[in-house]
Design an enzyme around this catalytic site. Structure first.
Site, PDB file in Angstrom:
ATOM      1  N   ASP A   1       0.873  -1.168   0.000  1.00 15.17           N
ATOM      2  CA  ASP A   1       0.000   0.000   0.000  1.00 15.17           C
ATOM      3  C   ASP A   1       0.920   1.232   0.000  1.00 15.17           C
ATOM      4  O   ASP A   1       2.131   1.114   0.236  1.00 15.17           O
ATOM      5  CB  ASP A   1      -0.857  -0.039   1.281  1.00 15.17           C
ATOM      6  CG  ASP A   1      -1.570   1.264   1.532  1.00 15.17           C
ATOM      7  OD1 ASP A   1      -2.260   1.752   0.619  1.00 15.17           O
ATOM      8  OD2 ASP A   1      -1.422   1.826   2.651  1.00 15.17           O
TER       9      ASP A   1
ATOM     10  N   ASP B   1      -0.185   5.200   0.963  1.00 14.19           N
ATOM     11  CA  ASP B   1      -0.419   6.191   2.025  1.00 14.19           C
ATOM     12  C   ASP B   1      -0.514   5.513   3.380  1.00 14.19           C
ATOM     13  O   ASP B   1      -1.307   4.596   3.589  1.00 14.19           O
ATOM     14  CB  ASP B   1      -1.692   6.985   1.732  1.00 14.19           C
ATOM     15  CG  ASP B   1      -1.514   7.841   0.495  1.00 14.19           C
ATOM     16  OD1 ASP B   1      -0.555   8.619   0.454  1.00 14.19           O
ATOM     17  OD2 ASP B   1      -2.328   7.708  -0.433  1.00 14.19           O
TER      18      ASP B   1
ATOM     19  N   GLU C   1      -0.572  11.343   5.125  1.00 13.19           N
ATOM     20  CA  GLU C   1      -1.898  11.961   5.254  1.00 13.19           C
ATOM     21  C   GLU C   1      -1.866  13.305   5.991  1.00 13.19           C
ATOM     22  O   GLU C   1      -2.273  14.332   5.426  1.00 13.19           O
ATOM     23  CB  GLU C   1      -2.876  11.001   5.942  1.00 13.19           C
ATOM     24  CG  GLU C   1      -3.139   9.701   5.180  1.00 13.19           C
ATOM     25  CD  GLU C   1      -3.922   9.881   3.883  1.00 13.19           C
ATOM     26  OE1 GLU C   1      -4.174  11.027   3.473  1.00 13.19           O
ATOM     27  OE2 GLU C   1      -4.286   8.862   3.273  1.00 13.19           O
TER      28      GLU C   1
ATOM     29  N   HIS D   1      -9.333  18.525  -7.215  1.00 10.58           N
ATOM     30  CA  HIS D   1      -8.483  17.407  -6.819  1.00 10.58           C
ATOM     31  C   HIS D   1      -7.196  17.365  -7.642  1.00 10.58           C
ATOM     32  O   HIS D   1      -6.121  17.028  -7.116  1.00 10.58           O
ATOM     33  CB  HIS D   1      -9.243  16.083  -6.944  1.00 10.58           C
ATOM     34  CG  HIS D   1      -8.442  14.910  -6.463  1.00 10.58           C
ATOM     35  ND1 HIS D   1      -7.855  14.001  -7.309  1.00 10.58           N
ATOM     36  CD2 HIS D   1      -8.087  14.536  -5.205  1.00 10.58           C
ATOM     37  CE1 HIS D   1      -7.184  13.110  -6.595  1.00 10.58           C
ATOM     38  NE2 HIS D   1      -7.313  13.405  -5.323  1.00 10.58           N
TER      39      HIS D   1
ATOM     40  N   ASP E   1      -1.750  -0.409   6.089  1.00  7.69           N
ATOM     41  CA  ASP E   1      -1.733   0.342   7.354  1.00  7.69           C
ATOM     42  C   ASP E   1      -3.120   0.573   7.930  1.00  7.69           C
ATOM     43  O   ASP E   1      -3.224   1.156   9.007  1.00  7.69           O
ATOM     44  CB  ASP E   1      -1.095   1.725   7.152  1.00  7.69           C
ATOM     45  CG  ASP E   1      -2.016   2.636   6.364  1.00  7.69           C
ATOM     46  OD1 ASP E   1      -2.397   2.257   5.238  1.00  7.69           O
ATOM     47  OD2 ASP E   1      -2.398   3.698   6.884  1.00  7.69           O
TER      48      ASP E   1
END
Ligand code: XBP
Ligand code: MG
Length: 283
Positions: free
Chosen positions: A19, A21, A28, A92, A193
């Site tokens: 993964d 982030d 984050e 975004h 995570d």
């Protein structure tokens, strides 16, 4: 976990799927959140995503999806915009550019053990891949900032962003990565995570190691192979939090092989992979 007789065949570990982030780096709080707020300002919005509010908004994965959640819960008038979808995409896109700038400036370090483990895996020919919800440009910047290699030479398969219709906790991105690797889930390990990430990987049948962070430390990681505070380094031991015990000072290749071997030798009931957990949409 019940271990079956050694005569039963086990599947060797062939690939590790990371993964991004929260797993490769703590992106984050000081990365994505800050970039969102900068973009909001540039777009003339008075929104301010505080660390606490951002923690709540992390309930949905995907930056565009997170903006929508915020609008639906805090600023519903924005939904009246005729061009709402296009506007969210533009907002975004700007946030992603700001995030990349921030990451390239070196503001976001990799988590302990990440660079070491990737190099260890590559040195012995264990394949490496990415399964993330985040936008590919942000991952590209993170890799550029920390490795002397580009992301496609570090990771054989990169499943990111809008590649699949449904983001984590749906299993879609993991199914896509497995398909590209042409491997069964039991030949892989995922490193995640978050609860959403664990749910996605488990629903695809992949045994999963969790490295928690400040936003995910209190989440439910039932069903994870092992849970650690971080991957650690040989001189900065990893801390075990649950699941299969840590038998090495840090999460290194030998530790991953040992955990995977134990998983592989466990009875089907003990593998406790719930393939019905999350729906998988066609891609
Ligand atoms: C985490 C996410 C992402 C990031 C923001 O993905 O949910 O949406 O918070 O990135 P993962 P974008 O843990 O799967 O890496 O704004 O690019 O979506
Ligand atoms: Mg994550």
């Amino acid at each position: 976990m019940t271990v079956r007789p050694a005569t039963l065949r086990t599947t060797p570990l062939q690939a590790v799927i990371f993964d991004v982030d929260g797993t490769l780096a703590e992106t984050e709080l000081d990365g994505h959140r800050v970039a969102f707020n900068q973009a909001f300002k540039e777009f003339g919005l008075d929104w301010n995503w505080t660390p606490e509010l951002y923690g709540e908004l992390l309930a949905v994965t995907g930056g565009k999806e997170r903006i929508r959640l915020y609008v639906e819960t805090h600023d519903v008038r924005m939904l009246d915009r005729r061009d709402f979808d296009v506007w969210v995409a533009r907002l975004h896109q700007r946030k992603s550019a700001l995030y990349s700038e921030r990451v390239l400036s070196g503001a976001i370090p990799l988590r302990p053990g990440v660079a070491r483990l990737i190099q260890e895996l590559r040195a012995v020919g264990i394949r490496t891949a990415i399964a993330t919800t985040t936008t590919p440009s942000g991952l590209h910047s993170l890799i550029m900032a920390h490795f002397e290699a580009d992301m496609s030479s570090l990771f054989e398969v990169i499943g990111a962003g809008d590649r699949v219709a449904k983001k984590k906790p749906a299993a879609d991105i993991y199914h896509w990565v497995l398909q590209q690797l042409n491997l069964p889930p039991e030949a892989c390990l995922a490193i995640e995570d978050s609860y959403a990430g664990l749910t996605a990987a488990r629903a695809a049948g992949i045994p999963t190691v969790i490295t928690v962070n400040a936003y995910t430390a209190d989440q439910d990681f039932d069903g994870a192979l092992s849970v650690v505070a971080d991957l650690g380094e040989p001189d900065a031991a990893a801390r075990h939090l649950g699941g299969l015990p840590l038998t090495r000072p840090c999460v290194d290749l030998a530790q991953l092989l040992a955990w995977h071997q134990e998983y592989s030798a466990a009875s089907p009931e003990d593998k406790r992979i719930d393939s019905q957990a999350v729906g998988v949409s066609a891609t």
